[in-house]
Design an enzyme around this catalytic site. Structure first.
Site, short mmCIF file in Angstrom:
data_model
loop_
_atom_site.label_atom_id
_atom_site.label_comp_id
_atom_site.label_asym_id
_atom_site.label_seq_id
_atom_site.Cartn_x
_atom_site.Cartn_y
_atom_site.Cartn_z
N GLY A 277 40.35 64.59 -45.29
CA GLY A 277 39.22 64.30 -45.30
C GLY A 277 37.50 64.55 -46.50
N SER A 278 37.42 64.93 -46.11
CA SER A 278 35.78 64.69 -46.95
C SER A 278 36.58 64.86 -48.62
CB SER A 278 34.62 64.97 -47.16
OG SER A 278 34.08 64.14 -45.67
N THR A 279 36.68 65.62 -48.82
CA THR A 279 37.40 65.88 -50.31
C THR A 279 37.77 64.06 -50.84
OG1 THR A 279 39.29 66.12 -49.63
CG2 THR A 279 38.89 68.16 -50.16
#
Length: 582
Positions: free
Chosen positions: A304-306
Site C-alpha cells: 500500500g501507501s508505504t
C-alpha cells in the site's frame, strides 16, 4: 534259579578274565574307578565353564560400556548449542532425556506389556503398540522423550525386552515469544525452521552425522534479538489481532545503522516446545499449525501507501522533484480503463510534503511518471524490493512483480499496488531512506557498525535521505503519523492501507494495513514496521492503517524506546533546555 545265580555273582570278589588268565578284578573296585573318572570329567567341565564365565565377566568389567545410542542405525544422540539473545538471555537449550524402545523378539507376552505400559505412559496407542510388539523385529520405538519419573516407573515393572535410550530434548524457555525467529527442531533434534534450521545449514548437521556432537559442549549462538523488546512486540501484535478482530498481525524492529533485527513477531504463532498438537480424535490440529507461517519474512503483500516513501525518494534522488515542488492532484487520472483517485482528495495542486501528508495517489503517480518506467523498476530493484532478500532466516519469500512493466503498472506500483514484497524487505528499504542512503542487509546475528559498513551499498544520495527524514517527520506531526506519535520520542512514518487481494481480485471491504516508522527523527536509530491483516475494526471504528497499524507502532515505541537506550526529549528538539529550580 537264575535270580539265585545272579545274587551269588554280585557277591563274588573276583571275575575270570580269560585273556589275562590269573588277573582278577573285583566288580566294586571297577565301579569305584569309573565313578572317580566320571567325577574328574565333571569337575573339569565345570572348571572350564566357570573359567569361561569368569573370563567374560572380567572382559565386561574392563571394557567400555556399550552406549545405548548404538541401538537403531543412523541415529545419534546429538547436542545443539544454546541459543541466547543479544543480552545473554536463554532462548533455546538441550535437556537430557530418555526414550522407550522394545526388542519384539524378546517380548514374551505382548498383551501384558501393553497393559502395564499404559498405566505409566499417557495416551498410549494400544493397537499400534501391540502391533509393534508382535512384529518380531529387532527394534521398535514405543515413546520418545520420557520424564525421569516415567522411566523409573517402567523400570519397576521389570518387563523383558523393554529398554531406554538417552536422547536430547530441545527446550525453549520463552515459549512462543520468539518462535518464528528461533524456530524449532523435530524429535531427532534436527532444525526445521528459523535459526534452528540455519544452524544445521552452517555445518551442525554434518557434525551430527559424523557423530562429533554427542558429548561435545558447543559454544552458545548469540542472536541480534533483544528478548525484552521481542516480548513487547509480540504482546502488542497479539493484542491488536484480538482488539481489531483481524486474521493476523505482526511487527519488526531494525537498527538502521547495523541492519540488526532486534525483534520480529507474527501472530498467530505457536509454541516451539509443542510445534504440533493433536485433537481429541487423534488427528493433527491443522489450525494450530497455521501458526508456523511467519508473515513478516515468509509472505509477500502489497504494502500500500508505504511504497509512496520509495516513489518520492526516487523522484528526489533523480532530481525530478524537490521539497518545494508542486504536482497537480486536482483531478483523477484515467488510464487503460482504470481511474486513479485519492482516498480523501484535496482536488488541488499539492506540494511534495502535502502529497506525502495526504497520501495522494494522483500526486505520487505523477512523480513516477516523471521518472519513467525503466527508472522506476531499477530504483525499486536497487532498494532490494523486487528480489529475494538474503539473510540467515530460511524460507524468505520472493517478491512478485509484473512480467512486463507498462505505464499502468508503474503508476499503480507507485502507491503500493501491483508489486508484492515482504514486510521485512519494506522495513530494510525504509532504513536505507533514514540512515543516509545505505542499504544494509538485515541480520539476525550481532553485527558491529564497522561490519555493517563493509556490507552496505549506497542506494540514494545523502541529501535524498535528509529530505525523506523531513517528510517522515512532517507526516508524524501533521499527517497520519500522528496516530503513532509518542510524546518525547519524536516518531515519524507513513501509513499504508491496501485492498487485500483474494483469489486474484481486490476486496473492497478487506484491508491489509501497514505502518513504517522511524525514531527519533532528529537522528533515526530504529525503523519499526507493523502490519495487520484484514482487521474488522480499529481505533474509533476505523479500519485503515491510521486506526490499526499506527496505534500498534505507538504502543511498541512507548514501551521499547527506553529499553533501547533512547532518551525522551520534550519540547523543541532544537531549542536549548534549562532546568529551573523552584
Amino acid at each position: 534259579m537264575i535270580a539265585f545265580i545272579m545274587r551269588l555273582k554280585s557277591r563274588a570278589h573276583f571275575v575270570v578274565a580269560p585273556q589275562q588268565g590269573t588277573h582278577l578284578l573285583g566288580t566294586n573296585a571297577r565301579r569305584r574307578k569309573q565313578a572317580r573318572q566320571r567325577l574328574a570329567i565333571m569337575i573339569g567341565l565345570f572348571t572350564v565353564a566357570y573359567g569361561i564365565l569368569g573370563a567374560r565377566l572380567i572382559q565386561y568389567g574392563i571394557s567400555e560400556p556399550i552406549q545405548s545410542a548404538s541401538i537403531g542405525a543412523g541415529h545419534a544422540v546429538a547436542s545443539r548449542p544454546n541459543i541466547i539473545d543479544r543480552n545473554g538471555l536463554l532462548l533455546a537449550t538441550d535437556l537430557n532425556m530418555v526414550s522407550l524402545y522394545a526388542e519384539p523378539r524378546r517380548i514374551i507376552d505382548a498383551d501384558e506389556v501393553v497393559e502395564k505400559l499404559a498405566m505409566v505412559v499417557p495416551n498410549l496407542d494400544w493397537s499400534e503398540t501391540h502391533r509393534k510388539l508382535r512384529s518380531q523385529s529387532a527394534f521398535q520405538w514405543l515413546r520418545r522423550q520420557l520424564t525421569p519419573k516415567q522411566q523409573a516407573d517402567i523400570l519397576a515393572l521389570g518387563l523383558p525386552g523393554i529398554g531406554f535410550r538417552p536422547e536430547k530434548r530441545r527446550i525453549y524457555p520463552g515459549g512462543a515469544t520468539a518462535s518464528h525467529v528461533v524456530g524449532h527442531v523435530n524429535v531427532d533434534n534436527q532444525g526445521l525452521a528459523g535459526m534452528e534450521r540455519y544452524l544445521d545449514s552452517q555445518g551442525l548437521a554434518d557434525l551430527r552425522a559424523a557423530g562429533l556432537t554427542n558429548d561435545t559442549r558447543l559454544e552458545p549462538v548469540k542472536l541480534s534479538i533483544d528478548l525484552r523488546v521481542q516480548n513487547i512486540v509480540r504482546e502488542v501484535a497479539a493484542k491488536a489481532m484480538v482488539d481489531y478482530k483481524a486474521e493476523a498481525a505482526g511487527a519488526v524492529i531494525i537498527d538502521v545503522e547495523t541492519g540488526e533485527v532486534l525483534a520480529m513477531a507474527s501472530v498467530p504463532d505457536y509454541d516451539p516446545n509443542e510445534p504440533s498438537r493433536r485433537l481429541a480424535d487423534g488427528s493433527i490440529d491443522k489450525e494450530y499449525e497455521k501458526g508456523w507461517f511467519n508473515r513478516i519474512s515468509n509472505a509477500t503483500f502489497e504494502m500500500g501507501s508505504t511504497f509512496k516513501s520509495f516513489t518520492l525518494a526516487m523522484g528526489l534522488d533523480e532530481g525530478k522533484i524537490n521539497l518545494n515542488s508542486v504536482v497537480d492532484a486536482s483531478r483523477p487520472i484515467r488510464m487503460g480503463g482504470f481511474t486513479i483517485r485519492d482516498f480523501k482528495g484535496k482536488n488541488r495542486p499539492l506540494s511534495i510534503p502535502e502529497v506525502f501528508q495526504y497520501s495522494s495517489n494522483i500526486g505520487t503517480a505523477a512523480v513516477a511518471d516523471m521518472v519513467g518506467i525503466e527508472g522506476h523498476q531499477q530504483f525499486l530493484t536497487r532498494l532490494g524490493l523486487l528480489s529475494k532478500m538474503e539473510t540467515e532466516m530460511p524460507g524468505v519469500a520472493t517478491p512478485t512483480q509484473p512480467r512486463t512493466w507498462k505505464k499502468i503498472n508503474s503508476v499503480t506500483i507507485s502507491f503500493g499496488h501491483g508489486v508484492a514484497t515482504t514486510p521485512l524487505q519494506t522495513a530494510v528499504a525504509a532504513a536505507a531512506l533514514m540512515n543516509g542512503g545505505y542499504l544494509v542487509p538485515p541480520t539476525f546475528l550481532p553485527r558491529s557498525k564497522e561490519e555493517a559498513q563493509a556490507l552496505a551499498t549506497r542506494v540514494i544520495k545523502d541529501k535524498t535521505s535528509a529530505d525523506m527524514r523531513t517528510l517522515y517527520d512532517w507526516n508524524g506531526i501533521k499527517g497520519s503519523g500522528r496516530h503513532a506519535q509518542v510524546e518525547g520520542f519524536h516518531v515519524g512514518g507513513k501509513t499504508g492501507t491496501a485492498d487485500k487481494v483474494i483469489n486474484g481480485r481486490y476486496a473492497r471491504d478487506i484491508n491489509f494495513n501497514a505502518f513504517v516508522a522511524a525514531f527519533p527523527m532528529d537522528k533515526p536509530r530504529y525503523v519499526v514496521l507493523s502490519i495487520i491483516d484484514a482487521p474488522r475494526t480499529g481505533e474509533n471504528g476505523g479500519r485503515t492503517a491510521a486506526s490499526t497499524a499506527a496505534p500498534m507502532i505507538k504502543a511498541i515505541i512507548r514501551r521499547v524506546a527506553p529499553l533501547l537506550g533512547v532518551q525522551p526529549r520534550f519540547g523543541d528538539p532544537g531549542a536549548d533546555m534549562q532546568l529551573v529550580d523552584y
